[in-house]
Write a protein that holds these residues in place. Structure first.
Motif, PDB file in Angstrom:
ATOM      1  N   LEU A 186      13.450  75.351  20.717  1.00  0.00           N
ATOM      2  CA  LEU A 186      13.114  74.685  22.103  1.00  0.00           C
ATOM      3  C   LEU A 186      11.797  75.572  22.395  1.00  0.00           C
ATOM      4  O   LEU A 186      10.907  75.167  23.186  1.00  0.00           O
ATOM      5  CB  LEU A 186      14.300  74.711  23.140  1.00  0.00           C
ATOM      6  CG  LEU A 186      15.282  73.825  22.452  1.00  0.00           C
ATOM      7  CD1 LEU A 186      16.746  73.572  23.751  1.00  0.00           C
ATOM      8  CD2 LEU A 186      14.847  72.364  22.444  1.00  0.00           C
ATOM      9  N   ALA A 187      11.965  76.893  22.403  1.00  0.00           N
ATOM     10  CA  ALA A 187      11.134  77.964  22.749  1.00  0.00           C
ATOM     11  C   ALA A 187       9.611  77.666  22.075  1.00  0.00           C
ATOM     12  O   ALA A 187       8.621  77.792  22.708  1.00  0.00           O
ATOM     13  CB  ALA A 187      11.582  79.278  22.905  1.00  0.00           C
ATOM     14  N   ALA A 214       7.905  74.548  23.145  1.00  0.00           N
ATOM     15  CA  ALA A 214       7.068  75.125  24.404  1.00  0.00           C
ATOM     16  C   ALA A 214       5.727  75.887  24.262  1.00  0.00           C
ATOM     17  O   ALA A 214       4.693  75.504  24.819  1.00  0.00           O
ATOM     18  CB  ALA A 214       7.787  75.956  25.535  1.00  0.00           C
ATOM     19  N   ALA A 257       3.991  73.769  28.737  1.00  0.00           N
ATOM     20  CA  ALA A 257       5.539  74.277  28.073  1.00  0.00           C
ATOM     21  C   ALA A 257       6.545  73.114  28.486  1.00  0.00           C
ATOM     22  O   ALA A 257       7.329  72.988  27.345  1.00  0.00           O
ATOM     23  CB  ALA A 257       5.799  75.428  28.998  1.00  0.00           C
ATOM     24  N   ILE A 258       6.452  72.522  29.251  1.00  0.00           N
ATOM     25  CA  ILE A 258       7.407  71.559  29.643  1.00  0.00           C
ATOM     26  C   ILE A 258       7.471  70.169  28.787  1.00  0.00           C
ATOM     27  O   ILE A 258       8.271  69.939  27.791  1.00  0.00           O
ATOM     28  CB  ILE A 258       7.512  70.790  30.993  1.00  0.00           C
ATOM     29  CG1 ILE A 258       7.887  72.061  32.211  1.00  0.00           C
ATOM     30  CG2 ILE A 258       8.287  69.573  31.302  1.00  0.00           C
ATOM     31  CD1 ILE A 258       7.763  71.699  33.424  1.00  0.00           C
ATOM     32  N   LEU A 307       8.621  71.541  25.467  1.00  0.00           N
ATOM     33  CA  LEU A 307      10.104  71.727  25.257  1.00  0.00           C
ATOM     34  C   LEU A 307      10.495  70.016  25.027  1.00  0.00           C
ATOM     35  O   LEU A 307      11.402  69.725  24.318  1.00  0.00           O
ATOM     36  CB  LEU A 307      10.650  72.148  26.740  1.00  0.00           C
ATOM     37  CG  LEU A 307      11.905  72.118  26.938  1.00  0.00           C
ATOM     38  CD1 LEU A 307      12.684  73.008  25.849  1.00  0.00           C
ATOM     39  CD2 LEU A 307      12.331  72.715  28.335  1.00  0.00           C
TER      40      LEU A 307
END
Length: 483
Positions: free
Chosen positions: A96-97, A100, A456-457, A460
């Protein structure tokens, strides 16, 4: 094959064994655009930052980046992936990181490249207007975009050969000025005062540090070429250290001689008295060298910018390629050219984005330097420093789970945490002072740095979509590519 690797992708892969240490070094040093930095960034850092303390500031930043590089190259020995920051974040902090980080990286290098295109167009238009060829800045920017598209579409070693010539010429012309100031003893004798603590803490050191960090942007891209390098476990670390040392020593020496060329006490007033601070180095060249060197510098300033946009274009194309190959973005992006083995799909997408953004700024009548260049390169700098911070903490997490890979905790824990905290402090400073640093006002001062959060969102969400649709592909995000 270990749990951290996947087999090569057959024909659909980047061109293997095409870059040696020298080629990778030239690709990343050209992104740092040394002539652009010393002609444009250094005088501004002196005027707005800590004046004669900039040489010591460069020494400080060089030391921090060398400490960062120790953990960075340690991870590079175990992960060869053109996703670089994205791959390291995914392998250290999770998919997930990593998702992003991938979109932040794509935003960062797009912003840097398109922003520098604004300055390229303005510099080219201004130079050629003096010879009777008076065209709008955006015409030259579009010509530059077309040329860069050719470089990005073809084999990467073609770009490396051209950039090697341009970068060498950049260094030579500045070293000629350096030598002239050194031989003539500067304005009133050579002084070591720029390397004293009092000089470092004069003015506003935080702004000086920020400008100095920005001057290195591009050095971190050594790992982007890991899948194309010969013996990447050796080539990438060597190219990383060489790049930091070459750039850092060059900036320290040149800024020290620039201070002495003007005079330690006369420096800031002289720069403040200029209508355009970026003409400061040109003035020193006229004073100490003469003989028409400023014309040569003007040409090389344009080619320096061109070299920078080629290097950033290559970075964007590879991030798009890896994100497509691994399923974060449409898989159509994750293909290479059947002949050149270049990430041609990512290159084409980046070219389209550049065309559209430049059209927006041109149509709305924005200034190519004060708006396009200043706004976007500051967004890019903010994003890249954030990626470096994420990578620093990813190094700690990765080796914490794999303690047998590297035995030195100073390399895998202490130095990454230290540099990560320094980088996070810089991220906070840039984000909270973005309007003043970039010359953006009102809502733009919030929206522009907010683009990093938006990216980043989106990344993600892309990672969450992949996890739900293909858990196996999600688990392999950022894994080592066998070369």
């Amino acid at each position: 094959m270990t749990e951290h690797s996947v087999p090569p992708g057959g024909a659909n892969q980047l061109r293997k064994n095409s870059l040696g240490v020298g080629a990778v070094t030239f690709l990343v040093v050209s992104a740092a655009a040394p002539l652009t930095a010393v002609a444009g960034g250094v005088p501004l850092s002196m005027m707005l930052g800590n004046g004669p303390g900039i040489p010591l500031t460069f020494a400080f930043v060089t030391t921090v980046l060398l400490l960062f590089a120790i953990g960075y190259v340690a991870m590079a020995r175990h992960i060869s992936n053109a996703g670089a920051f994205y791959a390291y974040t995914a392998q250290g902090l999770g998919g997930l990181a990593g998702g992003a980080a991938a979109l932040v990286a794509i935003l960062a290098y797009n912003a840097m490249q398109i922003g520098v295109f604004g300055l390229f167009g303005a510099a080219t238009a201004g130079f050629l207007a003096g010879y009777g060829l008076d065209l709008p800045w955006w015409v030259w920017t579009y010509i530059g975009i077309a040329l860069v598209a050719v470089f990005g579409y073809r084999r990467v070693d073609f770009s490396a050969r051209v950039l090697a010539v341009l970068v060498v010429l950049e260094y030579l012309v500045v070293l000629v000025i350096d030598a002239a100031i050194l031989v003539k003893g500067g304005d009133s004798g050579l002084s070591a005062a720029p390397f004293t603590p009092s000089a470092f803490f004069s003015g506003t050191p935080a702004i000086g540090i920020l400008f100095c960090f920005a001057a290195f942007i591009g050095f971190e891209a050594t790992t982007i070429y890991s899948e194309e390098a010969r013996e990447p476990e050796k080539t990438v670390p060597r190219a990383t250290y060489i790049s930091v040392l070459i750039i850092g020593l060059f900036y320290m020496l040149t800024s020290w001689l620039m201070v002495n060329g003007a005079g330690v006490d006369k420096l800031v007033p002289e720069i403040q008295g200029l209508a355009d601070p970026t003409t400061f180095l040109f003035g020193l060249a006229d004073r100490y060298v003469g003989g028409g060197i400023t014309t040569i510098m003007s040409i090389l300033f344009i080619t320096s910018l061109f070299a920078g946009v080629v290097a950033f274009h290559n970075g964007v194309a590879r991030y798009l390629y890896v994100a497509g190959r691994e399923g974060l973005l449409p898989r159509a992006l994750g293909v290479t050219h059947p002949v050149f083995q270049s990430p041609h799909a990512g290159s084409l997408v980046q070219t389209v984005i550049a065309v559209a953004v430049v059209a927006l700024f041109a149509f709305t009548g924005q200034d190519p330097v004060l708006a396009l260049f200043s706004w976007l390169t500051n967004v890019g700098t903010l994003a890249i420093i954030l990626l470096m911070a994420l990578t620093a903490f990813s190094i700690v997490a990765f080796f914490g789970r794999n303690p047998g890979l590297e035995g030195n905790r100073i390399v895998t824990t202490v130095l990454p945490v230290l540099t990560g905290l320094i980088l996070l402090a810089l991220v906070f400073y840039i984000a909270t002072n973005f309007g003043a640093l970039a010359g953006a006002e009102g809502a733009l001062a919030v929206f522009l740095p907010g683009l990093v959060l938006i990216a980043a969102i989106i990344g993600l969400l892309c990672a969450l979509r992949l996890k739900a649709g293909d858990a196996g592909a999600f688990a392999r995000l950022g894994v080592r590519r066998e070369v």
